[in-house]
Design an enzyme around this catalytic site. Sequence first.
Site, short mmCIF file in Angstrom:
data_model
loop_
_atom_site.label_atom_id
_atom_site.label_comp_id
_atom_site.label_asym_id
_atom_site.label_seq_id
_atom_site.Cartn_x
_atom_site.Cartn_y
_atom_site.Cartn_z
N HIS A 157 23.98 -20.32 12.10
CA HIS A 157 22.52 -20.46 12.27
C HIS A 157 21.89 -19.13 12.68
O HIS A 157 20.87 -19.10 13.36
CB HIS A 157 22.18 -21.51 13.33
CG HIS A 157 22.93 -22.80 13.14
ND1 HIS A 157 22.46 -23.82 12.36
CD2 HIS A 157 24.14 -23.20 13.62
CE1 HIS A 157 23.34 -24.81 12.37
NE2 HIS A 157 24.36 -24.47 13.12
N SER A 278 10.11 5.90 2.59
CA SER A 278 8.82 5.27 2.37
C SER A 278 7.82 6.37 2.06
O SER A 278 7.94 7.48 2.55
CB SER A 278 8.41 4.51 3.64
OG SER A 278 7.01 4.42 3.72
N LYS A 284 11.57 6.04 7.54
CA LYS A 284 12.20 4.89 6.88
C LYS A 284 13.40 5.24 5.99
O LYS A 284 13.40 6.26 5.31
CB LYS A 284 11.16 4.16 6.02
CG LYS A 284 10.09 3.46 6.81
CD LYS A 284 10.60 2.23 7.56
CE LYS A 284 10.70 1.03 6.66
NZ LYS A 284 9.39 0.55 6.23
N GLU A 291 18.05 -4.81 -1.64
CA GLU A 291 16.92 -5.72 -1.88
C GLU A 291 16.81 -6.09 -3.36
O GLU A 291 16.49 -7.24 -3.71
CB GLU A 291 15.62 -5.08 -1.41
CG GLU A 291 15.53 -4.98 0.10
CD GLU A 291 14.34 -4.15 0.56
OE1 GLU A 291 13.59 -4.62 1.41
OE2 GLU A 291 14.17 -3.01 0.06
#
Length: 463
Positions: A157, A278, A284, A291
């Site tokens: 979980h 970024s 970043k 992704e």
Amino acid sequence: MTGTEKDPAAAARGSELASNFTQSLHYDRRLYREDIAGSIAHASMLGRQGIISEGEAKKIVDGLKQVREEIEDGTFAWKPELEDIHMNVESRLHELIGDSAGRLHTARSRNDQVATDTRLWVKSSADEAITAIRGVQSALVEQAERHVETVLPGYTHMQRGQPVVFAHHLLAYFEMLDRDAGRFLAAKRAADVMTLGSGAMAGSPYPLDRDSVAEELGFAAISDNSMDAVSDRDFILYYLFAASVTMAHLSRLAEEMIIWSSDEFGFIQLPDEYTSGSSIMPQKRNPDFAELVRGKTGRVYGHLMALFTTVKGLPLTYNRDLQEDKEGLFDAADTLLPALAAAEGMVSGMTVDAARMRSAADRSYILATDLADYLVRKGVPFRQAYIAVAALAKQSIAAGKGFGELTLDDFKSASELFEDDVLSVTLESAVAARDVHGGTAPNRVLDAVRNARERLERSKAEE
Ligand code: ARG
């Protein structure tokens, strides 16, 4: 204009639509190698069987080889108005060798032809997928070997559950990918049946030697029913299913890598080549590859669903709907193979912060199960031990203390049965205690790493 006159503009629109809407050349030209191999095997057999003369068979075979060269050196003039790869090859053959080209299509239909072509393509693409899967598995085993004793929290979980070693976590993906390779093998077997000789659908009135064609093309078997042969696309469904499950696994791995590489976790750093900056935030390192592996998974599922939908309402035998089988198949392969390559690169190039993993496990109540097990060993029924440790956890959380900071008195307040040796319940003792086949004890995981390596070597040798 009266109702009987034809509107020339509408007719032109109609024929343009016809050629754009029905043609498949822009994607099925990818089958040129398979198509020409199939035609060469077919023509040679027609010659051997005396269905056409040996001389004409040779002319056809030589012409087909030239067509293949032209395609490969980029001089072939593709003609979308000829609809598909099969008509393009045959028409060029006619330009090269004249009327003998017309004999190639004796005892054949595009229906049995395209089925054989696509089967050949699926067979080799399944092999490529298996090889790429083995690459990811090797990367996993290599990382695992370095982290047989690296402790981190295992989650259920998304909550810290019990400590595990990182190698154990990585080898979970080894198992998933092993099943994926098995599914591609099944797809390859499903495709390994030659359909030529089925004609349009009823078989052929010529004395064909189908077995020799299958042998020349490297097929294990020939189809047993001509009607099934020209309408069966199960082998593509197998491939798309195998690709979908593999993408699901890669997507889960990608998701974990995204989480692990976040500042909050800081368990790993992805290799530079698999991250990007970024355009606005200079600090970043975005996990774009991971992704995109996750993001591209849906399109592969989509291709599986699309083909399921295409075949579900089709009466026997061939229907033009079946032409819709290939674009999704090719796109699935074009999505899967780079995703596997990215996964391999990320797994083998990631940097693991073992200290950070350990401290995430340390600063938590991850040993709760082990403390309950401690009481069980002192004779307390598990359910009661559970209640005692739950109370202890609640009390420590309220006091802002980790289990590691508790004194013996704290423990005793939860159960009189806690003694000095409770302080020897540690992350290391907890993982070592899972000394069961399939468990996370480092000695078991070391065996699992060795076993994975052996299985990998064996399957590479067999494939
Ligand atoms: N382009 C077609 C396909 O991919 C080839 C078979 C066409 N057969 C036919 N009878 N129109 O399915």
